[in-house]
Design a protein around this motif. Structure first.
Motif, mmCIF file in Angstrom:
data_model
loop_
_atom_site.group_PDB
_atom_site.id
_atom_site.type_symbol
_atom_site.label_atom_id
_atom_site.label_comp_id
_atom_site.label_asym_id
_atom_site.label_seq_id
_atom_site.Cartn_x
_atom_site.Cartn_y
_atom_site.Cartn_z
ATOM 1 N N ASN A 129 8.006 11.975 -4.149
ATOM 2 C CA ASN A 129 7.057 12.075 -3.043
ATOM 3 C C ASN A 129 5.701 11.471 -3.414
ATOM 4 O O ASN A 129 5.076 10.777 -2.612
ATOM 5 N N ALA A 130 5.248 11.741 -4.649
ATOM 6 C CA ALA A 130 3.961 11.212 -5.094
ATOM 7 C C ALA A 130 3.982 9.695 -5.147
ATOM 8 O O ALA A 130 3.037 9.017 -4.698
ATOM 9 N N LEU A 131 5.060 9.114 -5.672
ATOM 10 C CA LEU A 131 5.158 7.662 -5.767
ATOM 11 C C LEU A 131 5.297 7.025 -4.388
ATOM 12 O O LEU A 131 4.691 5.977 -4.110
ATOM 13 N N LEU A 132 6.069 7.648 -3.509
ATOM 14 C CA LEU A 132 6.225 7.117 -2.153
ATOM 15 C C LEU A 132 4.904 7.159 -1.391
ATOM 16 O O LEU A 132 4.584 6.249 -0.620
ATOM 17 N N ALA A 133 4.125 8.227 -1.608
ATOM 18 C CA ALA A 133 2.823 8.332 -0.944
ATOM 19 C C ALA A 133 1.903 7.204 -1.386
ATOM 20 O O ALA A 133 1.175 6.621 -0.566
ATOM 21 N N LEU A 134 1.941 6.864 -2.673
ATOM 22 C CA LEU A 134 1.089 5.796 -3.184
ATOM 23 C C LEU A 134 1.560 4.434 -2.685
ATOM 24 O O LEU A 134 0.739 3.559 -2.378
ATOM 25 N N LEU A 135 2.877 4.243 -2.617
ATOM 26 C CA LEU A 135 3.391 2.980 -2.078
ATOM 27 C C LEU A 135 2.987 2.827 -0.613
ATOM 28 O O LEU A 135 2.622 1.734 -0.163
ATOM 29 N N SER A 136 3.027 3.917 0.126
ATOM 30 C CA SER A 136 2.592 3.884 1.527
ATOM 31 C C SER A 136 1.108 3.551 1.625
ATOM 32 O O SER A 136 0.682 2.771 2.477
ATOM 33 N N GLN A 137 0.337 4.132 0.716
ATOM 34 C CA GLN A 137 -1.104 3.861 0.683
ATOM 35 C C GLN A 137 -1.372 2.386 0.427
ATOM 36 O O GLN A 137 -2.346 1.811 0.939
#
Length: 229
Positions: A129-137
């Motif tokens: 979830n943390a990595l996906l949030a950063l990729l989305s950012q």
């Protein structure tokens, strides 16, 4: 006449704590920290918990599932703070992956097991979830992020396993020296490209190479559409 010793009643023995999946995994982690992952077997775990190996299979299907559960337990130690602190999304991803790689590097046997382990617990989901949030950012399209996060973790895991120090393999350093010697002495006639780039193939610190690999992957994830069916 000697008096017969009074037999001890089984009812006076302290009751064994009930088996639980979390208790089994916590015990497995403790054994791994003390003795290494290779010692975490169903038989060794059953002995530690004062039960039979068959009892453990009610909670853990096999050793592979146990190793995956151990990995998920330890993933709780990965520092996910960079994902919420703000700043450059690329540097934040690199920081999270560096924490992940450092964790695996502390447990060489686990680093190698992680190449095939399939964790599915809450700590693994939090990392995803943390990595996906950063990729989305960073503006990565959702479908590319969904595949890209898997590649990021695969490369970080493989790198950690490659550089993990094998305490039970003193020949590791000699093996790396042999690889370096083979590259440096490569024949310009037989393998001209290796000979020409020998110094470059061996250049850079591990940290520099990890940073470059992460940035290279992020550039690819950001700009490479998924193939259509």
């Amino acid at each position: 006449m000697t008096a017969r010793p009074e037999p001890l009643s089984r009812r006076e023995r302290p009751a064994k704590p009930a088996l639980t999946r979390s208790g089994i995994v916590s015990t497995a982690v403790r054994i791994m920290r003390a003795e290494g992952l290779q010692r975490v077997t169903m038989r060794r775990l059953a002995k530690e918990l004062d039960t039979g190996p068959a009892s453990l299979y009610v909670y853990v299907a096999n050793t592979a599932e146990l190793h995956a559960a151990i990995l998920d337990e330890l993933l709780g130690e990965v520092d996910l703070a960079p994902a919420t602190e703000g700043g450059d999304w690329r540097e934040q991803i690199e920081a999270v992956l560096a924490s992940y790689s450092h964790l695996l590097g502390q447990h060489p046997s686990l680093a190698h097991s992680a190449l095939v382990a399939r964790p599915s617990g809450p700590n693994y989901l939090n990392l995803l979830n943390a990595l996906l949030a950063l990729l989305s950012q960073g503006g990565v399209p959702d479908d590319q992020a969904a595949w890209g996060v898997d590649t990021l973790l695969q490369v970080a895991t493989a790198s950690a396993a490659e550089h993990a120090v094998q305490d039970d393999s003193p020949s590791t350093e000699k093996e790396w020296e042999a690889v370096a010697a083979a590259v440096e002495n490569a024949s310009a006639t037989e393998v001209p490209h290796v000979a020409a780039l020998g110094s470059e193939l061996l250049s850079g610190t591990p940290q520099m190479r990890r940073t470059w690999a992460t940035q290279m992957l992020l550039n690819g994830i950001l700009h490479t559409p998924r193939p259509t069916s």
